[in-house]
Design an enzyme around this catalytic site. Structure first.
Site, PDB file in Angstrom:
ATOM      1  N   HIS A 110       8.643  16.079 -45.346  1.00 15.19           N
ATOM      2  CA  HIS A 110       8.239  16.004 -46.743  1.00 15.19           C
ATOM      3  C   HIS A 110       9.052  14.978 -47.525  1.00 15.19           C
ATOM      4  O   HIS A 110       8.587  14.447 -48.531  1.00 15.19           O
ATOM      5  CB  HIS A 110       8.343  17.380 -47.390  1.00 15.19           C
ATOM      6  N   HIS A 298       2.894  20.961 -36.056  1.00 15.22           N
ATOM      7  CA  HIS A 298       2.480  22.359 -36.011  1.00 15.22           C
ATOM      8  C   HIS A 298       2.757  23.010 -34.657  1.00 15.22           C
ATOM      9  O   HIS A 298       2.362  24.149 -34.422  1.00 15.22           O
ATOM     10  CB  HIS A 298       1.003  22.481 -36.377  1.00 15.22           C
TER      11      HIS A 298
END
Length: 778
Positions: A110, A298
């Site tokens: 992020h 993920h």
């Protein structure tokens, strides 16, 4: 509602119903609660934003050299400390599965993921994740905890490692402890010391809705408050005109990428896929890199959504004093661990969340998936097959749960291109591993600029196209006598001051301080796509480059081992032109020139990536593409380009005043606009003299106030024409003081000196090979 109405409405709400945040019952209850300039004057150009992150905000010594400090760092010892932390757990924020790795990967991702290719802003480069607004975006929920966990390590190593480098390095260490082979790591990111107030993150309010729709709830930026996309999206999802406003990249306000619940929170995978492609494309990723990042990321950890959003406290910037910068307080249960609330979605994609494998893709394609809701109410998916694999609880021994997928995960299965890439990754795990490794390296290093800026023992030997490679200089550079000879040849070539200065400016002014791309080094102005950009006057550019190529060939042919690159010659030609223009104005001045650039080839130039550097609007040359709708005023876009060139307000003013009288405007309708002089090509202060003169008056030509004329007050005769990008230097109070400074007695010589200094700054921006950018000048 227009800007003024919006401002007035906001003020009335505070005046009538608001309270001081810490004392008093009215707007006058505390100092500093009065409406600020942007309330009273919403259209004011905030020139002070050019002076962000000033020296005065930096507590380090003026001579502190981060590169030298980093070189003394024991990188192996630091990585050892990080990896020991990653497999520990603290009571105030327990680690999932006893491993902080997955949440640290999210932190690094992020930090880097705010990067956008349109203007190079965002990214991990200055650790802006530490400041508002980014630190309080909904998508960064609980990332504040990750950085706080790292504080003891940052405290231990001090200035030897910046926060920006530490965040990315921790992401790499996290991958490595879970058996993933990272491609490499480079240090060299320098921390900012104050928030970025200049970057345009989107048209929505803090809540992602139009101002009049914005709720006043405690959980700031939750996706339930971000369903209004009309202000940044155009067209209808699935149609050809469906697009995201430039230069934005994230699909919604307060997000890094896309809404995991799907476009507009509707849970439609096909629509989510379109959002993903546009958003990741705006962040410089192709389809394969996009799939690798999503599927690779993920493969670790879980998502958190155990507490309803309306129970969660304010984001860090709105949190109470005693929280000391930690936000999103969760009052339910433990407030963390099995009760954690982050993005509202609950569960994991895999059964072994702390080990690198291909199970994410295996599960995605092995099972059929049905929509369901998380405990927090967020839309997510679980296997239809009740006998499907399950995932262990991150904290409770002996408890497991159904696997989870987000709508943005199902999108990879239904989109034809993404599905094909997934299938290849499923068939060849080694290829998938390499693809994710390279994509992660690109994600976390994309905004660092050329490889010459990379520091450390883990920098890979390989140079990628996205690093804009330029061949190393392998020839003897020109000396002072050569420069004198070449200047004479250039000025005797028949090319005008305007043509020479305009070409040098066009070459160098592509540079962006944001991601360190562009600039004169490489001479890519002679290659596709830059040589055909309308802003560069292609026909004139071709004439100049052809003439300079002849001068280069003659010089190189007469030498033995010595030559001058086209990149250097273009800059030198501009310097010679500026010297002549100054002398013609009565000021003798030497314009610094530092050789050492080299010429890139077509094979070293990613045509598609460089298209993003093309100006849509460029106030420096009074250029604007009429086929592009810009949602901000031309003067605001102009200041944005000045900021990307690293110019202060005085430097911006001096450069514009000089460029206008040098007559470097783009050919076309605005060619003569702003050229407030009868002596084009002479470096005079005429621009400022005429701009500030009271003998004339300015009149609008069009109803929108985009074009103006300067008319003699007595005769009514039109003297000059102007755009908003010209008149802002007389209309804005701060810029007018600078314009008057250059128009007063002594302003002519001062302008020349300041113009030359700013000119050299722009020409040297991309010379990362020169430590002192003035010491090597000839």
């Amino acid at each position: 509602m227009d800007d003024k109405q919006s401002s007035d409405a906001a003020f009335e709400e505070v005046k009538v119903g608001g309270k001081c945040p810490f004392a008093g019952d009215t707007v006058g209850g505390a100092a500093g609660s009065e409406p600020q300039n942007d309330h009273w004057w919403p259209n004011r150009l905030e020139v002070e934003l050019l002076h962000q992150n000033p020296r005065e905000a930096n507590p380090q010594d003026p001579d502190f050299d981060y590169a030298e400090s980093f070189k003394k760092l024991d990188l192996e010892a630091l990585k050892k400390d990080i990896k020991e932390l990653l497999v520990s757990s603290v009571d105030w924020w327990p680690s999932d599965y006893g491993n902080y790795g997955p949440q640290m990967i999210r932190m690094a991702w992020h930090s880097a993921g705010t990067y956008r290719i349109a203007d190079g802003r965002g990214g991990a480069g200055e650790a802006m994740q530490r400041f508002a607004p980014i630190n309080s975006w909904w998508d960064n929920g609980n990332v504040d905890k990750s950085r706080r966990l790292l504080w003891p390590i940052k405290q231990k190593y001090g200035d030897a490692i910046s926060w920006a480098d530490l965040i990315v390095l921790t992401g790499n260490c996290s991958l490595e402890i879970m058996n993933f082979p990272t491609y490499g790591f480079a240090g060299g990111r320098i921390d900012a010391w104050e928030p970025d107030s200049l970057t345009y993150w989107g048209p929505e309010s803090w809540y992602g809705k139009k101002i009049e729709d914005a709720p006043r709830g405690p959980f700031e930026g939750h996706p339930d408050q971000m369903v209004n996309r009309d202000l940044r999206w155009s067209g209808t999802n699935g149609e050809d005109d469906y697009d995201l406003e430039a230069p934005l990249a994230a699909s919604n306000s307060n997000l890094i990428y896309v809404d995991p619940e799907g476009s507009a929170k509707k849970g439609i995978p096909e629509d989510s896929a379109r959002d993903i492609r546009i958003t990741f494309g705006r962040m410089a990723m192709n389809d394969e890199e996009t799939v690798a990042l999503i599927a690779g990321g993920h493969a670790f950890g879980k998502s958190h959504g155990m507490t309803p959003p309306d129970e969660i406290g304010y984001a860090p910037e709105g949190a109470p004093m005693e929280s000391q910068g930690l936000g999103w307080h969760n009052p339910r249960g433990k407030g963390n661990a099995e009760d954690t609330m982050t993005n509202g979605i609950e569960g994991s994609w895999i059964s072994n969340p702390t080990m690198w494998d291909n199970e994410y893709l295996e599960n995605l394609f092995k099972y059929e998936w049905e929509q369901t809701r998380s405990p927090a109410g967020a839309l997510q998916w679980q296997p239809v097959d009740k006998d499907a694999r399950r995932t262990p609880d991150a904290h409770l021994e002996g408890v497991d749960h159904p696997l989870m997928m987000m709508t943005s995960d199902i999108a990879l299965k239904v989109d034809p291109s993404y599905r094909k890439i997934c299938e290849r990754f499923l068939e060849d795990f080694d290829y998938f591993t390499e693809a994710f490794s390279k994509a992660w390296y690109k994600l976390t290093h994309r905004d660092m600029g050329p490889r010459a800026r990379y520091l450390g023992s883990e920098v890979p030997e390989k140079e990628f196209m996205w690093q804009d490679p330029i061949p190393a200089v392998d020839f003897e550079l020109v000396n002072a006598d050569d420069v004198k000879h070449l200047k004479a040849k250039i000025l005797d070539s028949g090319l005008t001051v305007s043509e020479l200065a305009g070409t040098a400016w066009a070459s160098a002014s592509t540079f962006r301080t944001s991601d360190k791309r562009g600039g004169a080094d490489g001479a890519r102005i002679r290659l596709d796509p830059q040589k055909n950009w309308p802003v560069n006057n292609p026909s004139t550019l071709d004439k100049v480059l052809t003439t300079l190529a002849g001068i280069k060939n003659d010089f190189d042919g007469a030498q033995s081992g010595k030559k001058i690159s086209q990149a250097d010659l273009i800059v030198l030609a501009g310097c010679a032109a500026v010297e002549k223009a100054a002398k013609d104005a009565g000021v003798d001045i030497h314009v610094p020139f530092t050789p050492g650039r080299n010429d890139a080839t077509d094979e070293q130039t990613d045509n598609q990536a460089f298209r993003w550097l093309e100006p849509v609007t460029d106030g420096f040359r009074n250029f604007h593409r009429s086929d592009i709708n810009y949602n901000i005023a031309p003067e605001r876009a102009f200041m944005d380009r000045a900021a990307l060139l690293g110019l202060s307000a005085p430097e911006w003013t001096a450069i514009v005043g000089g460029l206008r009288v040098l007559d470097v405007n783009t050919e076309g309708h605005y060619k003569q606009h702003g050229v407030f002089t009868d002596k084009p090509g002479v470096l005079s202060n005429d621009f400022f003299l005429n701009l500030t003169s009271t003998d004339f008056e300015w009149k609008k030509v069009d109803e929108d106030g985009m074009e103006f004329t300067l008319d003699d007050r007595k005769s009514g005769e039109t003297k000059f024409k102007a755009t908003r990008c010209d008149l802002i230097f007389g209309a804005n109070s701060q810029l007018r003081q600078l314009s008057e400074f250059y128009a007063q007695k002594g302003g002519q010589e001062k302008l020349v000196r300041d113009f030359v200094a700013a000119w050299n700054k722009v020409m040297m921006h991309d010379r990362f090979d020169v430590a002192d950018k003035n010491s090597a000048a000839l």
